[in-house]
Design a protein around this motif. Structure first.
Motif, PDB file in Angstrom:
ATOM      1  N   ASP A  40     -11.423 -16.871 -13.519  1.00 45.48           N
ATOM      2  CA  ASP A  40     -10.385 -17.018 -12.492  1.00 45.48           C
ATOM      3  C   ASP A  40      -9.039 -16.527 -12.998  1.00 45.48           C
ATOM      4  OD1 ASP A  40     -12.296 -18.088 -10.842  1.00 45.48           O
ATOM      5  OD2 ASP A  40     -11.651 -20.180 -11.105  1.00 45.48           O
ATOM      6  N   THR A  41      -8.743 -16.824 -14.253  1.00 46.82           N
ATOM      7  CA  THR A  41      -7.484 -16.373 -14.843  1.00 46.82           C
ATOM      8  C   THR A  41      -7.453 -14.855 -14.946  1.00 46.82           C
ATOM      9  OG1 THR A  41      -7.304 -18.417 -16.099  1.00 46.82           O
ATOM     10  CG2 THR A  41      -5.992 -16.566 -16.858  1.00 46.82           C
ATOM     11  N   ALA A  42      -8.580 -14.276 -15.348  1.00 49.14           N
ATOM     12  CA  ALA A  42      -8.647 -12.817 -15.450  1.00 49.14           C
ATOM     13  C   ALA A  42      -8.470 -12.191 -14.073  1.00 49.14           C
ATOM     14  CB  ALA A  42      -9.974 -12.398 -16.073  1.00 49.14           C
ATOM     15  N   ALA A  43      -9.048 -12.806 -13.049  1.00 49.13           N
ATOM     16  CA  ALA A  43      -8.881 -12.282 -11.688  1.00 49.13           C
ATOM     17  C   ALA A  43      -7.432 -12.440 -11.230  1.00 49.13           C
ATOM     18  CB  ALA A  43      -9.816 -13.010 -10.731  1.00 49.13           C
ATOM     19  N   GLY A  44      -6.778 -13.508 -11.648  1.00 51.29           N
ATOM     20  CA  GLY A  44      -5.383 -13.737 -11.282  1.00 51.29           C
ATOM     21  C   GLY A  44      -4.432 -12.770 -11.951  1.00 51.29           C
ATOM     22  N   ARG A  45      -4.805 -12.236 -13.102  1.00 47.40           N
ATOM     23  CA  ARG A  45      -3.945 -11.275 -13.785  1.00 47.40           C
ATOM     24  C   ARG A  45      -3.768 -10.011 -12.965  1.00 47.40           C
ATOM     25  NH1 ARG A  45      -6.756 -12.167 -19.187  1.00 47.40           N
ATOM     26  NH2 ARG A  45      -5.644 -13.954 -19.974  1.00 47.40           N
ATOM     27  N   GLY A  46      -4.805  -9.629 -12.243  1.00 48.27           N
ATOM     28  CA  GLY A  46      -4.689  -8.443 -11.393  1.00 48.27           C
ATOM     29  C   GLY A  46      -3.618  -8.639 -10.340  1.00 48.27           C
ATOM     30  N   GLY A  47      -3.568  -9.830  -9.747  1.00 51.45           N
ATOM     31  CA  GLY A  47      -2.527 -10.126  -8.760  1.00 51.45           C
ATOM     32  C   GLY A  47      -1.146 -10.149  -9.387  1.00 51.45           C
ATOM     33  N   ALA A  48      -1.050 -10.656 -10.602  1.00 48.98           N
ATOM     34  CA  ALA A  48       0.243 -10.690 -11.281  1.00 48.98           C
ATOM     35  C   ALA A  48       0.707  -9.279 -11.634  1.00 48.98           C
ATOM     36  CB  ALA A  48       0.149 -11.551 -12.545  1.00 48.98           C
ATOM     37  N   GLN A  49      -0.225  -8.432 -12.036  1.00 46.45           N
ATOM     38  CA  GLN A  49       0.146  -7.050 -12.340  1.00 46.45           C
ATOM     39  C   GLN A  49       0.587  -6.332 -11.066  1.00 46.45           C
ATOM     40  OE1 GLN A  49      -3.378  -5.599 -14.256  1.00 46.45           O
ATOM     41  NE2 GLN A  49      -2.713  -6.263 -16.279  1.00 46.45           N
ATOM     42  N   PHE A  50      -0.095  -6.616  -9.965  1.00 44.96           N
ATOM     43  CA  PHE A  50       0.281  -6.026  -8.680  1.00 44.96           C
ATOM     44  C   PHE A  50       1.693  -6.463  -8.299  1.00 44.96           C
ATOM     45  CE2 PHE A  50       0.376  -6.432  -3.997  1.00 44.96           C
ATOM     46  CZ  PHE A  50       0.246  -5.102  -3.667  1.00 44.96           C
ATOM     47  N   ALA A  51       1.967  -7.748  -8.431  1.00 50.87           N
ATOM     48  CA  ALA A  51       3.309  -8.255  -8.115  1.00 50.87           C
ATOM     49  C   ALA A  51       4.339  -7.725  -9.099  1.00 50.87           C
ATOM     50  CB  ALA A  51       3.302  -9.784  -8.136  1.00 50.87           C
ATOM     51  N   GLY A  52       3.908  -7.446 -10.327  1.00 57.32           N
ATOM     52  CA  GLY A  52       4.822  -6.941 -11.344  1.00 57.32           C
ATOM     53  C   GLY A  52       5.410  -5.589 -10.997  1.00 57.32           C
ATOM     54  N   TRP A  53       4.687  -4.748 -10.290  1.00 54.95           N
ATOM     55  CA  TRP A  53       5.270  -3.463  -9.885  1.00 54.95           C
ATOM     56  C   TRP A  53       5.702  -3.476  -8.437  1.00 54.95           C
ATOM     57  CZ3 TRP A  53       3.206  -0.702  -5.924  1.00 54.95           C
ATOM     58  CH2 TRP A  53       1.875  -0.887  -5.613  1.00 54.95           C
ATOM     59  N   LEU A  54       5.177  -4.415  -7.649  1.00 60.56           N
ATOM     60  CA  LEU A  54       5.571  -4.472  -6.234  1.00 60.56           C
ATOM     61  C   LEU A  54       7.000  -4.995  -6.068  1.00 60.56           C
ATOM     62  CD1 LEU A  54       4.670  -4.112  -3.299  1.00 60.56           C
ATOM     63  CD2 LEU A  54       3.912  -6.485  -3.351  1.00 60.56           C
ATOM     64  N   MET A  55       7.383  -5.995  -6.843  1.00 55.47           N
ATOM     65  CA  MET A  55       8.718  -6.583  -6.697  1.00 55.47           C
ATOM     66  C   MET A  55       9.834  -5.590  -7.030  1.00 55.47           C
ATOM     67  SD  MET A  55       7.941 -10.466  -7.944  1.00 55.47           S
ATOM     68  CE  MET A  55       9.632 -10.937  -7.938  1.00 55.47           C
ATOM     69  N   PRO A  56       9.773  -4.846  -8.136  1.00 55.23           N
ATOM     70  CA  PRO A  56      10.820  -3.845  -8.367  1.00 55.23           C
ATOM     71  C   PRO A  56      10.830  -2.746  -7.310  1.00 55.23           C
ATOM     72  CG  PRO A  56       9.636  -4.287 -10.403  1.00 55.23           C
ATOM     73  CD  PRO A  56       8.903  -4.987  -9.306  1.00 55.23           C
ATOM     74  N   LEU A  57       9.651  -2.383  -6.814  1.00 56.63           N
ATOM     75  CA  LEU A  57       9.583  -1.377  -5.763  1.00 56.63           C
ATOM     76  C   LEU A  57      10.299  -1.865  -4.506  1.00 56.63           C
ATOM     77  CD1 LEU A  57       8.441   1.329  -4.682  1.00 56.63           C
ATOM     78  CD2 LEU A  57       6.436   0.020  -3.941  1.00 56.63           C
ATOM     79  N   CYS A  58      10.035  -3.119  -4.117  1.00 54.33           N
ATOM     80  CA  CYS A  58      10.702  -3.685  -2.938  1.00 54.33           C
ATOM     81  C   CYS A  58      12.213  -3.774  -3.151  1.00 54.33           C
ATOM     82  CB  CYS A  58      10.136  -5.071  -2.625  1.00 54.33           C
ATOM     83  SG  CYS A  58       8.467  -5.039  -1.951  1.00 54.33           S
ATOM     84  N   ALA A  59      12.643  -4.164  -4.343  1.00 50.44           N
ATOM     85  CA  ALA A  59      14.080  -4.245  -4.627  1.00 50.44           C
ATOM     86  C   ALA A  59      14.729  -2.872  -4.545  1.00 50.44           C
ATOM     87  CB  ALA A  59      14.301  -4.861  -6.009  1.00 50.44           C
ATOM     88  N   THR A  60      14.045  -1.852  -5.040  1.00 44.75           N
ATOM     89  CA  THR A  60      14.578  -0.498  -4.970  1.00 44.75           C
ATOM     90  C   THR A  60      14.684  -0.030  -3.530  1.00 44.75           C
ATOM     91  OG1 THR A  60      13.611  -0.004  -7.121  1.00 44.75           O
ATOM     92  CG2 THR A  60      14.215   1.873  -5.750  1.00 44.75           C
ATOM     93  N   LEU A  61      13.651  -0.304  -2.744  1.00 43.91           N
ATOM     94  CA  LEU A  61      13.679   0.088  -1.333  1.00 43.91           C
ATOM     95  C   LEU A  61      14.784  -0.641  -0.567  1.00 43.91           C
ATOM     96  CD1 LEU A  61       9.871   0.320  -0.521  1.00 43.91           C
ATOM     97  CD2 LEU A  61      11.493   2.195  -0.809  1.00 43.91           C
ATOM     98  N   ARG A  62      14.967  -1.925  -0.874  1.00 41.73           N
ATOM     99  CA  ARG A  62      16.048  -2.670  -0.213  1.00 41.73           C
ATOM    100  C   ARG A  62      17.413  -2.110  -0.587  1.00 41.73           C
ATOM    101  NH1 ARG A  62      13.847  -7.841  -2.181  1.00 41.73           N
ATOM    102  NH2 ARG A  62      11.963  -8.075  -0.978  1.00 41.73           N
ATOM    103  N   SER A  63      17.600  -1.782  -1.853  1.00 45.93           N
ATOM    104  CA  SER A  63      18.874  -1.214  -2.290  1.00 45.93           C
ATOM    105  C   SER A  63      19.123   0.126  -1.627  1.00 45.93           C
ATOM    106  CB  SER A  63      18.882  -1.038  -3.809  1.00 45.93           C
ATOM    107  OG  SER A  63      18.761  -2.279  -4.453  1.00 45.93           O
ATOM    108  N   ALA A  64      18.102   0.954  -1.578  1.00 44.56           N
ATOM    109  CA  ALA A  64      18.254   2.265  -0.949  1.00 44.56           C
ATOM    110  C   ALA A  64      18.564   2.129   0.540  1.00 44.56           C
ATOM    111  CB  ALA A  64      16.988   3.100  -1.144  1.00 44.56           C
TER     112      ALA A  64
END
Length: 120
Positions: A40-64
């Motif tokens: 379960d933890t290994a499966a959760g890491r995939g979601g954390a990695q996804f959020a790890g690049w999604l959050m900066p992307l969203c912040a960049t889009l909001r700033s732009a």
């Protein structure tokens, strides 16, 4: 001290062996639970990695989008005023305040002439 081998075998076979089997069974269940938790933890890491690049992307889009919105508002206001507000302020302070009411005010083409006087 007399050796009671038969009694010791009886205790081992009747009392200790079932308790040991129950203990080993519980250890096996604990190991299975830990394996499931690890999966379960290994499966959760995939979601954390996804959020790890999604959050900066969203912040960049909001700033732009904020920069684009600010530019559009400034452009809209400049067009409605008929030109650059600093130019209009300079004309008002220097020309009009100095008594020159015959000067021409440069406006951008297509402006609504909001800063220009409306003569009947």
């Amino acid at each position: 001290m007399t050796l009671r081998v038969a009694e010791a075998r009886d205790v081992l076979a009747n009392a200790l062996e079932p308790a040991q089997a129950a203990y080993v069974g519980r250890l096996s269940a604990l190991r299975e639970m830990e394996v499931r938790m690890h999966e379960d933890t290994a499966a959760g890491r995939g979601g954390a990695q996804f959020a790890g690049w999604l959050m900066p992307l969203c912040a960049t889009l909001r700033s732009a989008s904020g920069v684009v919105a600010a530019w559009l508002v400034a452009r809209l206001l400049s067009r409605q005023l008929g030109g650059e507000p600093l130019y209009a302020t300079r004309v008002a302070k220097v020309e009009i305040a100095g008594g020159n009411l015959n000067g021409r005010v440069k406006t951008e083409s297509g402006a609504s002439r909001a800063c220009s006087p409306q003569w009947p």
